[in-house]
Write an enzyme that holds these catalytic residues in place. Structure first.
Site, PDB file in Angstrom:
ATOM      1  N   ASP A   1     -16.480 -64.098  66.971  1.00 23.71           N
ATOM      2  CA  ASP A   1     -15.113 -64.223  67.499  1.00 23.71           C
ATOM      3  C   ASP A   1     -15.060 -65.413  68.455  1.00 23.71           C
ATOM      4  O   ASP A   1     -15.666 -65.389  69.523  1.00 23.71           O
ATOM      5  CB  ASP A   1     -14.747 -62.916  68.223  1.00 23.71           C
ATOM      6  CG  ASP A   1     -13.287 -62.886  68.656  1.00 23.71           C
ATOM      7  OD1 ASP A   1     -12.694 -63.973  68.827  1.00 23.71           O
ATOM      8  OD2 ASP A   1     -12.757 -61.771  68.819  1.00 23.71           O
ATOM      9  N   HIS A   2     -14.324 -66.431  68.058  1.00 29.05           N
ATOM     10  CA  HIS A   2     -14.300 -67.672  68.847  1.00 29.05           C
ATOM     11  C   HIS A   2     -13.587 -67.503  70.180  1.00 29.05           C
ATOM     12  O   HIS A   2     -13.655 -68.383  71.043  1.00 29.05           O
ATOM     13  CB  HIS A   2     -13.641 -68.788  68.027  1.00 29.05           C
ATOM     14  CG  HIS A   2     -14.227 -70.145  68.274  1.00 29.05           C
ATOM     15  ND1 HIS A   2     -14.714 -70.543  69.499  1.00 29.05           N
ATOM     16  CD2 HIS A   2     -14.432 -71.202  67.439  1.00 29.05           C
ATOM     17  CE1 HIS A   2     -15.165 -71.783  69.423  1.00 29.05           C
ATOM     18  NE2 HIS A   2     -15.017 -72.195  68.178  1.00 29.05           N
ATOM     19  N   ARG A   3     -12.874 -66.392  70.350  1.00 30.50           N
ATOM     20  CA  ARG A   3     -12.245 -66.154  71.656  1.00 30.50           C
ATOM     21  C   ARG A   3     -13.288 -65.740  72.681  1.00 30.50           C
ATOM     22  O   ARG A   3     -13.103 -65.915  73.879  1.00 30.50           O
ATOM     23  CB  ARG A   3     -11.188 -65.040  71.540  1.00 30.50           C
ATOM     24  CG  ARG A   3     -10.051 -65.377  70.584  1.00 30.50           C
ATOM     25  CD  ARG A   3      -9.153 -64.174  70.379  1.00 30.50           C
ATOM     26  NE  ARG A   3      -9.934 -63.017  69.937  1.00 30.50           N
ATOM     27  CZ  ARG A   3      -9.454 -61.780  69.856  1.00 30.50           C
ATOM     28  NH1 ARG A   3      -8.211 -61.518  70.208  1.00 30.50           N
ATOM     29  NH2 ARG A   3     -10.233 -60.791  69.430  1.00 30.50           N
TER      30      ARG A   3
ATOM     31  N   PRO B   1     -10.196 -64.782  65.609  1.00 28.34           N
ATOM     32  CA  PRO B   1     -10.536 -66.053  64.945  1.00 28.34           C
ATOM     33  C   PRO B   1     -12.053 -66.179  64.774  1.00 28.34           C
ATOM     34  O   PRO B   1     -12.794 -66.194  65.758  1.00 28.34           O
ATOM     35  CB  PRO B   1      -9.980 -67.106  65.900  1.00 28.34           C
ATOM     36  CG  PRO B   1      -9.825 -66.418  67.209  1.00 28.34           C
ATOM     37  CD  PRO B   1      -9.637 -64.971  66.958  1.00 28.34           C
TER      38      PRO B   1
END
Lengths: 411, 325
Positions: free
Chosen positions: A383-385, A210
């Protein structure tokens, strides 16, 4: 002692390679580090080094052979020692099966179209549609299928024929409101290995990672002046490009913002100690992003020199294995094409990518006055993770700060 | 033409053949005094007497064997096996004797035996009394296999069977005994073997059935026409052996699609034979893979809802057609 030379694995997704050419012949003496063959992978043609000294005794893979990773392609040894018989791996496996049967999954050919590349490339066409197309002299690939799984049916071919008849007809064609529009002629070109690899990586990254996006304008006026000055005293091969400054600035910022020099694994966030920066190189056949290795501590002129070599090798298809199989952060730059903002897709597996737009003279407010400055827009996709927006903002501001204070590029 | 039920058309066929040829006689369990388990022989004992309408013990192998012997000796026996499920007890007589003797004697003897039996599921008779074995009998060369779907065909085909010099397995679907239909009165009206009937003409899809499944095909054709604007061609095979593929192929050449429907299990069933022949004979005419709609791959459940679910329905046929467009 005989030593087996195997098809190397260059990159985690490599399963096989093509032996392009042998650079040594049986009987030739080789030293540790000698290049004995050229191997082609999905991404590039690479040189195959040997790690033992000796005599190339036997060549097993022939030029043009596609060989699975790990399979023996040649034997090294002393000039006079007895060479073992090399059994091709497939035969070895089948003879093992006799002694120790292994359960094998029965795989049915995938009927739903989600299976192999072969499945994806196959043109589904019903027998009657194929026959009618053949009789009418139509290239079936020009017809668009409307049946189950996109199968080309009789009605599709007939509509296609009706469409082309209308096109070639003399006089004013009558328009029937109910008739379907003639299909748009098209052709299908099978994906090259490089396009296949790009497609796979992009789906991996865009579907599984994401992304969040941040942009910032960087005032490059000082940096451009700095670059002009140092390039006056540097040899041609060490002359610094804008991209080299971006590599250096990113490398410095990555050392203190290590979350952007990381990968998400099943066990957690894997922080890489070394900063290897991939730079996008556009080739005629597609895009490749080879890595500049361990750039954090390297001075700017050295980065410039290595970068030129890397781009040249990428264009010639002669990258070294580590150059395209490694990388911890990517910079993609379309500034040379006059693009203002480039928002990139993360290089699959990494935590972020920096997209670079062109440097243009734009009005800017400096010390309460409007003046013309050299501005550049940077876009960070992350990457939002692995990271959150505030961390991304601090990282991006750090890159901006380094570039706007170019003396920091010399540390 | 007279309108009558299937069971009456069958009885009339036997009666007319007995009147025409005094070599014809009937044997079976409860066919005399009781008039037959499905009332197909009612009144015949009174009319023709116990010499020609013989009640037998419950011994299918024995009855069929006696029929084979009588046929060899010059009579034309009709042996009624109460249901097709019990024919399994007599398979050795049917498969090893009746179907082989003409061939193995190089044509020196004939076995003009008519074997009638009731087939099919749908009445909660459980797994052992709900078989549809038409396809199994069609597997054996040397047997003629007849499976009518309408009273008129039943009469014409059964009368034709009595004139066949070698064994005919005549299979009647239990659900169809009460079906009414027009029946020709002409005692010489015969329906030839190996001639399928086209019940409906249509350009969009060919539905192929036999016996009970013909009715699922016609009901599906009604739904397809009314709800989806599709014209289905319906073919009633009438005999599985000889098999009239040319009517099927002609139809598929018009429609480019076919669905084969049967009550029997799909795995190894007769629908597989038809779809394979369509593929062999009309591959270049197909616009979609031939679909089979058949029974679920389980012994027939006793439970009413499960039995209904295990049998093919007209909705299944409609779904198969829509899936190939």
């Amino acid at each position: 002692m005989a030593f087996e030379v195997v098809m190397p694995q260059m990159g985690a997704d490599m399963t096989e390679g093509t032996l392009v050419s042998w650079l040594k012949a049986p009987g030739d003496k080789v030293e540790r580090g000698d290049i004995i063959a050229e191997i082609e992978t999905d991404k590039a043609t690479v040189e195959l080094e040997v790690f033992e000294a000796g005599v190339l005794r036997k060549v097993i893979a022939q030029e043009g052979d596609v060989v699975p990773v790990g399979e023996v392609i040649a034997l090294l040894g002393n000039a006079d020692e007895e060479m073992p018989e090399v059994v091709p791996r497939q035969e070895m496996e089948s003879s093992q099966v006799v002694e120790k049967p292994r359960p094998r999954a029965v795989t049915a050919p995938s009927a739903d179209g989600t299976g192999s590349d072969l499945d994806a490339r196959r043109v589904r066409v019903s027998p009657v549609a194929r026959r009618i197309a053949q009789d009418a002299g139509i290239e079936i690939t020009e017809v668009v299928g409307s049946g189950p799984d996109g199968r080309i049916l009789r009605r599709d071919v007939e509509a296609f024929i009706a469409g082309s008849a209308q096109h070639s007809g003399v006089g004013v064609p009558t328009v029937e409101p109910d008739s379907p529009p003639p299909p748009n002629p098209s052709r299908v070109e099978p994906l090259s290995r490089m396009r296949t690899a790009i497609a796979r990586n992009m789906i991996d990254a865009k579907q599984r990672q994401p992304h969040y996006y941040l942009t910032v304008d960087v005032d490059m006026t000082e940096a451009m002046a700095f670059r002009r000055h140092i390039n006056l005293v540097l040899h041609e091969e060490q002359r610094v490009s804008v991209n080299d400054m971006l590599v250096k600035a990113s490398a410095v910022a990555l050392v203190s913002h290590s979350k952007f020099n990381a990968s998400l694994t099943d066990d957690g966030i894997q922080y890489h100690e070394q900063v290897d920066i991939n730079i996008g190189v556009a080739l005629d056949e597609g895009l490749i992003a080879p890595a500049l290795i361990d750039v954090a501590a390297k001075p700017l002129p050295q980065i410039a020199e290595e970068s030129k070599g890397l781009v040249d090798r990428a264009r010639a298809g002669r990258l070294r294995a580590e150059e395209y199989s490694s990388g911890t952060f990517t910079i993609t730059n379309l500034g040379a094409y006059g693009i203002d903002v480039l928002v990139g897709i993360i290089n699959a597996g990494q935590a972020a990518i920096l997209g670079v737009g062109s440097i243009t003279a734009r009005p800017a407010v400096v010390d309460e006055d409007i003046s013309v400055r050299q501005l550049m827009t940077l876009a960070l996709s992350a990457d939002h993770r692995v990271t959150d927006g505030a961390e991304g903002a601090r990282f991006l501001k750090e890159i901006q700060s380094i570039l706007e204070n170019p003396s920091r590029l010399t540390v | 033409m007279t309108e009558m039920r299937m069971r009456d058309a069958i009885r009339d066929a036997m009666r007319e053949e007995m009147l025409r040829d005094d070599r014809v006689f009937l044997m079976g369990e409860d066919i005399g005094a009781y008039g037959g388990s499905y009332a197909c022989t009612r009144g015949l004992l009174d009319e023709f007497g116990p010499e020609r309408v013989r009640d037998t013990p419950i011994s299918e192998s024995g009855i069929v064997g006696a029929g084979v012997g009588a046929a060899l000796a010059g009579l034309v026996p009709m042996v009624e096996i109460m249901t097709i499920n019990f024919s399994l007890v007599a398979l050795d007589q049917i498969v090893n004797n009746a179907s082989k003797l003409h061939y193995m004697t190089s044509g020196q003897v004939n076995v003009p035996l008519v074997l009638r039996m009731a087939s099919g599921a749908g009445s909660q008779l459980g797994a052992t009394h709900s078989h549809s074995l038409e396809g199994m009998f069609a597997h054996f060369p040397g047997l003629t296999v007849v499976c009518p779907a309408f009273p008129g065909d039943a009469k014409g085909l059964l009368k034709r069977a009595f004139r066949e010099p070698n064994p005919v397995v005549f299979i009647e679907h239990t659900a169809l005994y009460g079906v009414r239909g027009e029946v020709p009165e002409d005692p010489e009206h015969l329906v030839e073997f190996g001639e399928a009937a086209v019940l409906r003409s249509g350009k969009d899809v060919t539905l192929v059935g036999y016996s009970g499944s013909v009715h699922q095909c016609t009901r599906a054709a009604d739904i397809l026409a009314a709800e989806h604007g599709l014209a289905a061609e319906v073919i009633d095979l009438r005999t599985l052996r000889p098999l009239d593929m040319s009517t099927v192929i002609k139809s598929v050449q018009q429609t480019n699609r076919a669905v084969v429907v049967e009550d029997d299990w799909k795995f190894g069933g007769f629908a597989g034979e038809i779809s394979a022949q369509i593929m062999e004979l009309a591959f270049d005419w197909l616009d979609a893979p031939v679909a089979r709609v058949a029974g679920k791959d389980v012994p027939m459940p006793y439970n009413r809802n499960l039995e209904y679910a295990a049998l093919p329905s007209e909705e299944d046929v409609v779904e198969a057609v829509l899936g190939m467009l």
